[in-house]
Motif scaffolding. Sequence first.
Motif, PDB file in Angstrom:
ATOM      1  N   SER A 144      -3.537  11.380  12.595  1.00 50.37           N
ATOM      2  CA  SER A 144      -2.545  11.007  11.584  1.00 50.37           C
ATOM      3  C   SER A 144      -1.681  12.206  11.184  1.00 50.37           C
ATOM      4  O   SER A 144      -0.451  12.108  11.109  1.00 50.37           O
ATOM      5  N   ASP A 148       2.337  12.906  11.894  1.00 47.04           N
ATOM      6  CA  ASP A 148       3.216  13.223  10.763  1.00 47.04           C
ATOM      7  C   ASP A 148       4.013  14.491  11.033  1.00 47.04           C
ATOM      8  O   ASP A 148       5.233  14.551  10.790  1.00 47.04           O
ATOM      9  N   THR A 153       5.075   8.016  15.375  1.00 42.92           N
ATOM     10  CA  THR A 153       4.092   7.005  14.976  1.00 42.92           C
ATOM     11  C   THR A 153       3.164   6.743  16.159  1.00 42.92           C
ATOM     12  O   THR A 153       3.409   7.208  17.282  1.00 42.92           O
ATOM     13  N   LYS A 154       2.132   5.950  15.930  1.00 45.09           N
ATOM     14  CA  LYS A 154       1.188   5.612  17.003  1.00 45.09           C
ATOM     15  C   LYS A 154       1.874   4.891  18.164  1.00 45.09           C
ATOM     16  O   LYS A 154       1.425   4.967  19.304  1.00 45.09           O
ATOM     17  N   LYS A 292      -7.067  10.121   0.452  1.00 49.32           N
ATOM     18  CA  LYS A 292      -6.231  10.217   1.654  1.00 49.32           C
ATOM     19  C   LYS A 292      -7.016   9.769   2.888  1.00 49.32           C
ATOM     20  O   LYS A 292      -6.497   9.032   3.744  1.00 49.32           O
ATOM     21  N   GLU A 295      -7.362   6.038   2.996  1.00 54.11           N
ATOM     22  CA  GLU A 295      -6.105   5.419   3.422  1.00 54.11           C
ATOM     23  C   GLU A 295      -5.964   5.455   4.946  1.00 54.11           C
ATOM     24  O   GLU A 295      -5.643   4.439   5.579  1.00 54.11           O
ATOM     25  N   VAL A 296      -6.247   6.630   5.529  1.00 56.06           N
ATOM     26  CA  VAL A 296      -6.133   6.773   6.991  1.00 56.06           C
ATOM     27  C   VAL A 296      -7.157   5.891   7.694  1.00 56.06           C
ATOM     28  O   VAL A 296      -6.842   5.215   8.687  1.00 56.06           O
ATOM     29  N   ALA A 298      -8.605   3.170   6.601  1.00 56.81           N
ATOM     30  CA  ALA A 298      -8.265   1.759   6.429  1.00 56.81           C
ATOM     31  C   ALA A 298      -7.170   1.354   7.413  1.00 56.81           C
ATOM     32  O   ALA A 298      -7.242   0.292   8.049  1.00 56.81           O
ATOM     33  N   GLN A 299      -6.171   2.220   7.568  1.00 54.17           N
ATOM     34  CA  GLN A 299      -5.074   1.929   8.497  1.00 54.17           C
ATOM     35  C   GLN A 299      -5.565   1.890   9.938  1.00 54.17           C
ATOM     36  O   GLN A 299      -5.001   1.188  10.776  1.00 54.17           O
ATOM     37  N   SER A 300      -6.630   2.656  10.222  1.00 56.97           N
ATOM     38  CA  SER A 300      -7.163   2.729  11.586  1.00 56.97           C
ATOM     39  C   SER A 300      -8.262   1.703  11.836  1.00 56.97           C
ATOM     40  O   SER A 300      -8.861   1.684  12.918  1.00 56.97           O
ATOM     41  N   GLY A 301      -8.569   0.877  10.857  1.00 54.89           N
ATOM     42  CA  GLY A 301      -9.591  -0.155  11.018  1.00 54.89           C
ATOM     43  C   GLY A 301     -10.999   0.388  11.077  1.00 54.89           C
ATOM     44  O   GLY A 301     -11.877  -0.223  11.696  1.00 54.89           O
TER      45      GLY A 301
END
Length: 320
Positions: A144, A148, A153-154, A292, A295-296, A298-301
């Motif tokens: 991540s 940045d 982005t991925k 933080k 958050e990362v 959660a976004q990555s599952g």
Amino acid sequence: MKKRKFRQGLFTAFFIFLLTLLNGCSSSKDPLVVATHIWPGYTFMYLADQLGWVDTAQISFQNTYSASESLELIKEGKVEAATLTFDEVIRARSEGIELTVVAILDISAGADQVISRTRLSQLSDIKGKRIGVEISALGAVVLSHLLDQAGLTKDDITVVDITIDDQETAWLDGKIDCVITYEPVARKLIMAGGYKVFDSRSMPEIILDVLAVKTATLHKREQITHLIDAHFKALRHFDVQREDALYRMAPRLGMEPDLIPFLFEGLLLPNRSNNQRLMVGSPSKVERVGNKIIEVMAQSGLLNAPVNTDNLVDSRFVSP
């Protein structure tokens, strides 16, 4: 008759309460059982034990092969504390294992690296590349920050899931263009012609190794304080009596004493005052880092459920 039954019931309830109270008092005097695996930042507890600074009546170590094994022992109720990365603590919480961070043992400041097969004129040149990374919380956090910094982005890269033990082979077989890794693999890849293009110095005080205790075991304050005091005392010994410390740490780390300093390259070892700086406050620096990471992840599952952050950090044990 009813009055006698009421008295019997009242006596039984009081007796159960008394037994519970006595059992609680007894357990608070038992040793704190700590799971720990081999990693440079965790070695100071071992060094303290070698120097006779750990009271076995207060602390019992359980050696493991990995953080996963340590967490399994916590799940099974066989240990009450463990040395883990902060993201592992957060993942455990998402699985219903309530752990509280009581000390910061080390901080990655260059230890986690991105190695590229070719020189890059700018970091955004990773666009379109195959990026090897172990899909874990730690890998997701570094990826991540890498994206940045690169302004990408991925969707701009291809993520290749490769565990640390397979990264060198994948590199030599040409299956990846870049890889998120750490020592000793990073050094091997650079020797094989790779170039370091990013490291954790660009993400200060994010990747943390910690001592985590089951939240329900925080009542063992004397034992926890004793262990953390011993850790800081050993850390001081490492600073002022380096040769003696390296000699004593060598068996644990499985290396010759003169090679051990290489293991600490890219690691910061926070003393008590730095622990206080990171852990004290509302929210503390560590709690902000935790948000933080959540958050990362959660976004990555990588989270099974929302994370309860109550009592995530307890700074009492590093306070004067």
